[in-house]
Design a protein around this motif. Structure first.
Motif, mmCIF file in Angstrom:
data_model
loop_
_atom_site.group_PDB
_atom_site.id
_atom_site.type_symbol
_atom_site.label_atom_id
_atom_site.label_comp_id
_atom_site.label_asym_id
_atom_site.label_seq_id
_atom_site.Cartn_x
_atom_site.Cartn_y
_atom_site.Cartn_z
ATOM 1 N N PHE A 37 0.854 -1.175 0.000
ATOM 2 C CA PHE A 37 0.000 0.000 0.000
ATOM 3 C C PHE A 37 0.895 1.233 0.000
ATOM 4 C CE2 PHE A 37 -4.208 -1.830 1.092
ATOM 5 C CZ PHE A 37 -3.810 -3.133 1.374
ATOM 6 N N ARG A 38 0.310 2.366 -0.305
ATOM 7 C CA ARG A 38 1.071 3.613 -0.243
ATOM 8 C C ARG A 38 0.183 4.747 0.211
ATOM 9 N NH1 ARG A 38 2.237 4.498 -6.754
ATOM 10 N NH2 ARG A 38 0.077 4.976 -7.370
ATOM 11 N N GLN A 39 0.836 5.755 0.784
ATOM 12 C CA GLN A 39 0.115 6.946 1.220
ATOM 13 C C GLN A 39 0.917 8.167 0.822
ATOM 14 O OE1 GLN A 39 -0.999 6.977 5.374
ATOM 15 N NE2 GLN A 39 -2.552 8.539 4.997
ATOM 16 N N ALA A 40 0.349 8.941 -0.063
ATOM 17 C CA ALA A 40 0.972 10.182 -0.512
ATOM 18 C C ALA A 40 0.614 11.312 0.447
ATOM 19 C CB ALA A 40 0.495 10.513 -1.926
ATOM 20 N N PRO A 41 1.393 12.379 0.463
ATOM 21 C CA PRO A 41 1.105 13.500 1.370
ATOM 22 C C PRO A 41 -0.307 14.025 1.168
ATOM 23 C CG PRO A 41 3.260 13.762 0.384
ATOM 24 C CD PRO A 41 2.629 12.589 -0.305
ATOM 25 N N GLY A 42 -1.048 14.125 2.254
ATOM 26 C CA GLY A 42 -2.392 14.683 2.200
ATOM 27 C C GLY A 42 -3.455 13.755 1.657
ATOM 28 N N GLY A 44 -5.211 9.539 1.518
ATOM 29 C CA GLY A 44 -5.421 8.322 2.277
ATOM 30 C C GLY A 44 -4.544 7.193 1.782
ATOM 31 N N ARG A 45 -4.517 6.123 2.549
ATOM 32 C CA ARG A 45 -3.721 4.968 2.147
ATOM 33 C C ARG A 45 -4.380 4.277 0.962
ATOM 34 N NH1 ARG A 45 -1.216 1.239 6.816
ATOM 35 N NH2 ARG A 45 -0.604 3.365 7.391
ATOM 36 N N GLU A 46 -3.556 3.929 -0.036
ATOM 37 C CA GLU A 46 -4.046 3.356 -1.286
ATOM 38 C C GLU A 46 -3.451 1.978 -1.500
ATOM 39 O OE1 GLU A 46 -3.818 4.673 -6.009
ATOM 40 O OE2 GLU A 46 -2.096 5.058 -4.693
ATOM 41 N N PHE A 47 -4.280 1.038 -1.934
ATOM 42 C CA PHE A 47 -3.784 -0.287 -2.308
ATOM 43 C C PHE A 47 -2.937 -0.163 -3.573
ATOM 44 C CE2 PHE A 47 -3.648 -4.734 -3.091
ATOM 45 C CZ PHE A 47 -3.798 -4.875 -4.466
ATOM 46 N N ALA A 92 5.358 8.559 -2.270
ATOM 47 C CA ALA A 92 4.504 8.176 -1.146
ATOM 48 C C ALA A 92 5.334 7.400 -0.132
ATOM 49 C CB ALA A 92 3.345 7.301 -1.617
ATOM 50 N N VAL A 93 4.738 7.179 1.017
ATOM 51 C CA VAL A 93 5.272 6.186 1.948
ATOM 52 C C VAL A 93 4.642 4.850 1.568
ATOM 53 C CG1 VAL A 93 5.463 5.438 4.336
ATOM 54 C CG2 VAL A 93 5.534 7.881 3.783
ATOM 55 N N TYR A 94 5.492 3.854 1.376
ATOM 56 C CA TYR A 94 5.022 2.530 0.969
ATOM 57 C C TYR A 94 5.047 1.584 2.167
ATOM 58 C CZ TYR A 94 4.982 3.792 -3.929
ATOM 59 O OH TYR A 94 4.671 4.378 -5.136
#
Length: 120
Positions: A37-42, A44-47, A92-94
Motif C-alpha cells: 500500500f502507499r500513502q501520498a502527502p495529504g 489516504g492509504r491506497e492499495f 509516497a510512503v510505501y
C-alpha cells in the motif's frame, strides 16, 4: 503477532527503478497473503499490489500495472515490489501488509513504511 520491516525506499529521478523489500517475522510467512500500500502527502492509504500466499496470484491497482511487480521468496520470508518507470505521482510512503483470505484479503499486520520520492 507479526513484524514487518520494509526497506529500499529513497529519492530517485523519474524513469528509474527501485525495489522495495519487506521481511516478515513472528508469523507464518508462507501462509500469508502479502500486499503493498502507499500513502501520498495529504491523501489516504491506497492499495498498490498483492500477492497470494502461494505466489501464483497477483493483483495491481491500474495506475501501476505494467510498471510494478510483486514477488515473494518464502525461503527468505521476504516480499518484494519491483517498481520500474517511476513517476512523480508514485511519491509516497510505501507499506507492506500481511493477511489471509485471498482474494478477499483481511489485512492484519502492517509495517512502518519506507519513503519513496520521485523527482521530475
Amino acid at each position: 503477532q507479526g513484524q514487518l520491516v520494509e526497506s529500499g525506499g529513497g529519492l530517485v529521478q523519474a524513469g528509474v527503478s527501485l525495489r522495495l523489500s519487506c521481511v516478515v517475522s513472528g508469523r507464518s510467512f508462507s501462509s500469508s497473503d502479502m500486499g503493498w500500500f502507499r500513502q501520498a502527502p495529504g491523501k489516504g492509504r491506497e492499495f498498490v499490489a498483492a500477492i497470494s500466499w502461494h505466489g501464483t496470484r497477483t493483483y495491481y491497482v491500474d495506475s501501476v500495472k505494467g510498471r510494478f511487480t510483486a514477488s515473494r521468496d518464502n525461503a527468505k520470508n521476504t516480499v518484494y515490489l519491483q517498481m520500474n518507470s517511476l513517476k512523480p505521482e508514485d511519491t509516497a510512503v510505501y507499506y507492506c501488509a500481511a493477511g489471509s483470505g485471498w482474494p478477499a484479503v483481511r489485512w492484519e499486520y502492517w509495517g512502518q513504511g519506507t519513503q519513496v520520492t520521485v523527482s521530475s
